[in-house]
Design an enzyme around this catalytic site. Structure first.
Site, short mmCIF file in Angstrom:
data_model
loop_
_atom_site.label_atom_id
_atom_site.label_comp_id
_atom_site.label_asym_id
_atom_site.label_seq_id
_atom_site.Cartn_x
_atom_site.Cartn_y
_atom_site.Cartn_z
N PHE A 181 0.84 -1.19 0.00
CA PHE A 181 0.00 0.00 0.00
C PHE A 181 0.88 1.25 0.00
CE2 PHE A 181 -2.87 3.03 2.32
CZ PHE A 181 -3.87 3.08 1.35
N ASN A 183 1.53 3.75 1.81
CA ASN A 183 2.29 4.26 2.95
C ASN A 183 3.30 3.24 3.48
OD1 ASN A 183 0.62 2.41 4.15
ND2 ASN A 183 -0.18 3.79 5.72
N LYS A 184 3.49 2.15 2.75
CA LYS A 184 4.37 1.08 3.23
C LYS A 184 5.82 1.31 2.82
CE LYS A 184 1.17 -1.31 5.32
NZ LYS A 184 0.00 -0.43 5.19
N ASN A 185 6.71 0.46 3.33
CA ASN A 185 8.14 0.60 3.03
C ASN A 185 8.45 0.30 1.58
OD1 ASN A 185 7.78 0.29 5.92
ND2 ASN A 185 9.99 0.05 6.08
N VAL A 187 6.27 0.25 -1.93
CA VAL A 187 4.94 0.69 -2.37
C VAL A 187 4.70 0.37 -3.84
CG1 VAL A 187 4.96 2.56 -0.68
CG2 VAL A 187 5.63 3.05 -3.02
#
Length: 388
Positions: A181, A183-185, A187
């Site tokens: 997603f 906002n993940k490390n 993306v």
């Protein structure tokens, strides 16, 4: 709102744009060779035998519980201090999520001993979440699982690249599930990955991801298959080539960006070490974190909502991770869960604030945030207490 400092930010550049352009020019947009390359690279990075890209981590978790045999008569133990998808994916199979408390105000991961206390004859498996990118006590979790013949699904949405004793998170349990997603490390916009070392589970995952079919559209396009059978109830949980292309580039950046996150966290620690009105969880943890988010826990008596409002007025975006799943209306109405079931989880949810963290967050921005925190806490001390 135009934030001066947002909660998260993306490291997207010309490499990702070029990768997407190449896919568009190929005119093959659905799951195909780029997805296969992404899966191969991700499996090699983790050191696992099998990786399957999917539409999102929720799909990954649903697939995991389904292929591991969860059903209407089963209970799956899960933390409630997590995004609701962790529990919803259990419900999709007809199984019942049974919530375990987290360890402490310093360790926000699920407590292995509380997991142990929730086991009943109906327990089928355990779902763990590596909160904020910090490793759960997987040695103890796996020991409990083996002693009680339970499966383990790892929700690694926060922790791509994190490890414990040199072993990547997501490779301890039978299946690991990752989120890509925005906002993940790592993306891709939407997207996820299911990983396993079990050959039999891998075959099931591959079919369930795509309608239970025995061959894929790309196989038939290349002439490797001319027909297909449907051997199981499956879902349309496939990823596409555009997101897979972004994922391949992002995977190459993951280690460096995780280190940049670690540097930002270290800066936070140095600048906040003397602020008595808050504590920083995971001050002492084993393994290597991916530093997905930066949670702080406010001291008792600090007005959490006012604190967040004060930071918002300074242009600083914050969040909370998470409202406890067991207190959502759906779960209360369906299972009768009530406040008091998970006292540590519930206390954390009332006092936790997530501060901005991303690879390009500069020390000057962290200093601005910390000064705003100090000012907000000082204002609360100066508010007179009105006696009843």
């Amino acid at each position: 709102m135009n934030w001066k400092i947002s909660l998260s930010d993306l490291d997207i550049g010309q490499e990702e744009i070029a990768a997407v352009t190449e896919v568009l020019q190929s005119k093959w947009l659905t799951m195909g060779p780029v997805t296969q390359d992404f899966e191969t690279a991700f499996a090699q990075y983790l050191g696992v035998k099998h990786a399957f890209a999917v539409a999102n981590c929720t799909a990954a978790l649903h697939i995991a519980h389904q292929v591991l045999g969860a059903g209407p008569d089963d209970e799956i133990i899960s933390p409630a201090l997590t995004f609701v998808a962790t529990a919803n994916s259990i419900l999709y199979t007809g199984a019942t999520p049974v919530f375990a408390d987290v360890t402490s105000l310093d360790d926000l991961n699920v407590s292995p001993e509380n997991i142990l206390s929730r086991i009943t004859p109906k327990t089928k498996g355990i779902s763990v979440v590596h909160y904020a990118g910090y490793p759960c006590d997987m040695e103890r979790v796996m020991q409990i699982a083996q002693e009680h013949n339970l499966y383990v699904v790892e929700d690694v949405a926060h922790a791509p690249g994190a490890n414990l004793n040199g072993k990547k998170l997501g490779t301890f349990g039978q299946i690991g599930c990752f989120s890509f997603f925005s906002n993940k490390n790592l993306v891709t916009g939407e997207g996820g990955m299911v990983v396993t070392n079990d050959d039999e589970l891998a075959e099931k995952i591959k079919r369930v991801r795509s309608h239970g079919m025995t061959s894929l559209t790309w196989d038939r396009h290349k002439g490797h298959a001319y027909a297909y059978d449907v051997t199981d109830l499956g879902y349309n949980y496939r990823i596409d080539e555009i997101r897979a292309a972004i994922g391949l580039v992002q995977l190459k950046k993951l280690e460096q960006n995780n280190e940049l996150r670690a540097t930002a966290v270290e800066t936070y620690h140095k600048m906040l070490h003397d602020v008595e009105e808050l504590t920083i969880p995971f001050s002492d943890y084993r393994g290597h974190s991916s530093h997905h988010i930066f949670p702080v826990v406010l001291a008792p008596g600090v007005d959490t909502n006012q604190f967040r409002t004060d930071l918002r007025e300074q242009g600083i975006q914050t969040s909370m991770h998470y409202p406890p799943v067991h207190l959502f209306s759906h779960y209360q109405e369906k299972f009768g869960y009530t406040r008091g079931l998970l006292p540590v989880t519930e206390e954390i949810s009332e006092r936790e604030v997530t501060l901005p963290l991303y690879p390009t967050l500069e020390s000057e921005s962290i200093a601005y945030i910390v000064n705003a925190i100090r000012a907000a806490l000082k204002r609360q001390k100066q508010v007179p207490v009105i006696q009843p």
